[in-house]
Design an enzyme around this catalytic site. Structure first.
Site, PDB file in Angstrom:
ATOM      1  N   GLU A   7       0.846  -1.205   0.000  1.00 20.74           N
ATOM      2  CA  GLU A   7       0.000   0.000   0.000  1.00 20.74           C
ATOM      3  C   GLU A   7       0.873   1.244   0.000  1.00 20.74           C
ATOM      4  O   GLU A   7       0.864   2.016   0.950  1.00 20.74           O
ATOM      5  CB  GLU A   7      -0.934  -0.030   1.206  1.00 20.74           C
ATOM      6  CG  GLU A   7      -0.210  -0.412   2.475  1.00 20.74           C
ATOM      7  CD  GLU A   7      -1.125  -0.754   3.616  1.00 20.74           C
ATOM      8  OE1 GLU A   7      -2.200  -1.338   3.373  1.00 20.74           O
ATOM      9  OE2 GLU A   7      -0.753  -0.434   4.755  1.00 20.74           O
ATOM     10  N   ARG A  57       3.701   7.467  -1.197  1.00 21.17           N
ATOM     11  CA  ARG A  57       4.725   8.432  -1.626  1.00 21.17           C
ATOM     12  C   ARG A  57       5.256   8.096  -3.021  1.00 21.17           C
ATOM     13  O   ARG A  57       5.437   8.977  -3.857  1.00 21.17           O
ATOM     14  CB  ARG A  57       5.874   8.404  -0.618  1.00 21.17           C
ATOM     15  CG  ARG A  57       6.868   9.536  -0.768  1.00 21.17           C
ATOM     16  CD  ARG A  57       8.071   9.334   0.154  1.00 21.17           C
ATOM     17  NE  ARG A  57       7.734   8.942   1.483  1.00 21.17           N
ATOM     18  CZ  ARG A  57       7.590   9.775   2.514  1.00 21.17           C
ATOM     19  NH1 ARG A  57       7.768  11.061   2.352  1.00 21.17           N
ATOM     20  NH2 ARG A  57       7.282   9.307   3.713  1.00 21.17           N
ATOM     21  N   CYS A  92       3.955  33.372  11.936  1.00 20.63           N
ATOM     22  CA  CYS A  92       4.667  33.983  13.053  1.00 20.63           C
ATOM     23  C   CYS A  92       5.333  32.922  13.916  1.00 20.63           C
ATOM     24  O   CYS A  92       4.995  32.742  15.094  1.00 20.63           O
ATOM     25  CB  CYS A  92       3.696  34.810  13.884  1.00 20.63           C
ATOM     26  SG  CYS A  92       2.956  36.096  12.899  1.00 20.63           S
ATOM     27  N   GLU A  93       6.222  32.195  13.320  1.00 15.29           N
ATOM     28  CA  GLU A  93       6.996  31.158  14.012  1.00 15.29           C
ATOM     29  C   GLU A  93       8.301  31.059  13.261  1.00 15.29           C
ATOM     30  O   GLU A  93       8.300  31.065  12.028  1.00 15.29           O
ATOM     31  CB  GLU A  93       6.332  29.783  13.882  1.00 15.29           C
ATOM     32  CG  GLU A  93       5.010  29.647  14.523  1.00 15.29           C
ATOM     33  CD  GLU A  93       5.026  28.799  15.777  1.00 15.29           C
ATOM     34  OE1 GLU A  93       6.090  28.241  16.119  1.00 15.29           O
ATOM     35  OE2 GLU A  93       3.960  28.715  16.395  1.00 15.29           O
TER      36      GLU A  93
HETATM   37  N1  LLP Z   1       0.203   2.075   4.899  1.00 13.36           N
HETATM   38  C1  LLP Z   1       0.091   2.558   6.148  1.00 13.36           C
HETATM   39  C2  LLP Z   1      -0.636   1.795   7.163  1.00 13.36           C
HETATM   40  C3  LLP Z   1       0.669   3.796   6.464  1.00 13.36           C
HETATM   41  O1  LLP Z   1       0.545   4.275   7.693  1.00 13.36           O
HETATM   42  C4  LLP Z   1       1.355   4.527   5.456  1.00 13.36           C
HETATM   43  C5  LLP Z   1       1.972   5.801   5.767  1.00 13.36           C
HETATM   44  C6  LLP Z   1       1.420   3.986   4.159  1.00 13.36           C
HETATM   45  C7  LLP Z   1       0.847   2.745   3.925  1.00 13.36           C
HETATM   46  C8  LLP Z   1       2.088   4.675   3.004  1.00 13.36           C
HETATM   47  O2  LLP Z   1       3.439   4.806   3.199  1.00 13.36           O
HETATM   48  P1  LLP Z   1       4.412   5.364   2.036  1.00 13.36           P
HETATM   49  O3  LLP Z   1       4.356   4.439   0.878  1.00 13.36           O
HETATM   50  O4  LLP Z   1       3.953   6.718   1.660  1.00 13.36           O
HETATM   51  O5  LLP Z   1       5.745   5.338   2.689  1.00 13.36           O
HETATM   52  N2  LLP Z   1       4.046  12.221   7.019  1.00 13.36           N
HETATM   53  C9  LLP Z   1       5.262  11.476   6.715  1.00 13.36           C
HETATM   54  C10 LLP Z   1       4.959  10.076   6.265  1.00 13.36           C
HETATM   55  C11 LLP Z   1       4.141   9.305   7.250  1.00 13.36           C
HETATM   56  C12 LLP Z   1       3.798   7.932   6.762  1.00 13.36           C
HETATM   57  C13 LLP Z   1       2.571   7.473   7.434  1.00 13.36           C
HETATM   58  N3  LLP Z   1       2.092   6.216   6.970  1.00 13.36           N
HETATM   59  C14 LLP Z   1       6.047  12.255   5.675  1.00 13.36           C
HETATM   60  O6  LLP Z   1       5.659  13.368   5.337  1.00 13.36           O
HETATM   61  O7  LLP Z   1       7.104  11.798   5.212  1.00 13.36           O
END
Ligand code: LLP
Length: 424
Positions: free
Chosen positions: A277, A280, A345-346
């Site tokens: 899943e 990114r 403002c940070e």
């Molecule tokens: N599956 C689950 C259960 C997840 O919690 C996440 C992301 C994904 C899949 C997708 O993961 P990816 O393929 O995108 O790595 N906010 C952070 C990233 C947090 C990821 C949270 N979970 C950032 O901006 O880098």
């Protein structure tokens, strides 16, 4: 993205000047064909080594329904982190076994609504099982397993497994979890993990797959249960810095499939569907933020003031994350170390320090921030009365607004001032 001879930046076939004048700034823009190419590259790599692979899109990274519909058209299901994300999937026409609910620390309401929605339930802990069973025995159940190890390219911030993580069933409790589910009458099983995000090392994916498969394999063998799917989570990384390596997706898929098949044979499992899943990898590098330079201040050093602050892109202030910045029309010019900030403002809003940017960057210029497609708009907020911006989609020379910018009415529309507070 393309920088044409006159220095103008184009997203697919549309100039950022045109997008900024059509929809204003700041503006998130997504390249549709890039999203499709990313999805197809990843899927064909995994299917090459393990044909029964399916991807669910983790909609938390970018919940725009236009973007999610692109991935649905490509064949993705949806990974939902909340009941509202299940409802977003429904808006896409997806439900049932095309959607997986991987919430964590769920309330009773979440559990009830999640079960009523009829999607695949992926439990983050054994302690949730009795609370689920109060509503009846689901036919299919999955557990999110903490395989005991996690990794992340953005420091420890997004490491989602191992001893410091809040997620998943402790490795020592995995067998108990499936035993309890089996004894309760669950008939169909899946398994899941999400040990880390933003990883570009192909070895990692094989390694964590082995950890999960050992835990799941033992449970399967001991309890005599089969797993219909094993979901390896997301985590496929993209380069944020231009010197970063690109994930070798073919090598990642080959490593995963090799260990997956070996462990299936070792534990005598019926071959499950391999699920992942990612988010990114599909949308991250397909998204850009167009911003406008409003102020140039010469203080202790030069600060370029733009309308892209940490309210629009939280990642640099939150994780120290790097996002490359282009200045439209000036990429060929001489550079100097510059700071760049938004309007909040940070001081963490001064999110670019000593970056070699075009020296002549001045008021009115457009900046383009790279890799904004994942966890960009989705993590934006209204601090300081700054409103969430719009989102546009480009496909060739076509462009469409896919979310309008908020207005002042959106800011105050949810508030209520009791009558007695209006009196003097
Ligand atoms: N599956 C689950 C259960 C997840 O919690 C996440 C992301 C994904 C899949 C997708 O993961 P990816 O393929 O995108 O790595 N906010 C952070 C990233 C947090 C990821 C949270 N979970 C950032 O901006 O880098």
């Amino acid at each position: 993205m393309e920088i044409r001879d006159n220095g103008q930046i184009y997203l697919e076939g549309v100039s950022v000047e045109e997008l900024a004048s059509a929809y204003g700034t700041p503006l998130y823009v997504y390249e549709e064909n890039r999203i499709r190419a990313n999805y197809r590259r990843a899927l064909s790599a995994f299917r090459k080594y393990y044909p029964d692979t399916r991807f669910f899109y983790a909609i938390k990274a970018n919940n725009n329904l236009a973007v999610a519909n692109i991935l649905r058209q490509e064949g993705a299901g949806i990974d939902a982190a909340s009941v509202n994300e299940i409802l977003l999937a429904k808006e896409l026409g997806l439900g049932g076994e095309d959607v997986m609910f991987s919430g964590n620390f769920l309330s009773d309401d979440d559990i009830k609504q999640g079960l009523e929605s009829g999607v695949i339930f992926n439990l983050d802990d054994l302690s949730l099982l009795p609370r689920v069973l109060k509503h009846g025995v689901p036919e299919m159940l999955s557990f999110r397993v903490n395989p005991g190890y996690g990794q992340c390219d953005i420091g420890a911030f997004v490491c989602n497994a191992g001893p410091d993580a809040k997620f998943g069933v402790h490795p020592d409790k995995v067998l108990d979890a499936y035993r309890a589910a089996k004894e309760a009458g669950v008939k169909r099983f899946g398994a899941h993990m999400m040990p880390g995000s933003s990883i570009r090392d192909p070895e990692y994916f094989g390694y964590v797959t082995g950890l999960l498969m050992d835990l799941i394999g033992r449970a399967g063998r001991e309890l005599g249960i089969d797993f219909e799917f094993i979901d390896l989570g997301g985590g496929l990384g993209i380069p944020y810095k231009h010197e970063d390596s690109v994930l070798d997706i073919d090598a990642a898929a080959a490593n995963v499939a090799k260990i997956f098949k070996e462990k299936i044979a070792e534990y005598g499992l019926k071959p499950p569907r391999l699920m992942m899943e990612p988010a990114r990898y599909f949308v991250g590098d397909a998204g850009y933020i167009i911003g406008r330079v409003h102020t140039v201040k010469d203080s202790y050093s030069r600060i370029i003031g733009t309308d892209v602050g940490m309210n629009i892109l939280a990642r640099p202030a939150l994780y120290g994350a790097y996002h490359h910045i282009y200045v439209n029309g000036r990429e060929q010019e001489e550079r100097m170390p510059l700071n760049l900030c938004g309007q909040l403002c940070e001081n963490t809003d001064l999110w670019v320090r000593d970056r070699m940017l075009p020296k002549g960057t001045t008021e009115g210029d457009l900046i383009v921030v790279e890799n904004g497609g994942a966890y960009g708009y989705a993590m934006s907020y209204q601090y300081n009365g700054r409103l969430r911006c719009g989102e546009a989609l480009v496909n060739g020379t076509q462009h469409n607004l896919i979310r309008r910018a908020e207005t002042f009415q959106d800011l105050i529309g949810l508030m209520n001032v009791p009558e007695y507070l209006k009196r003097n």
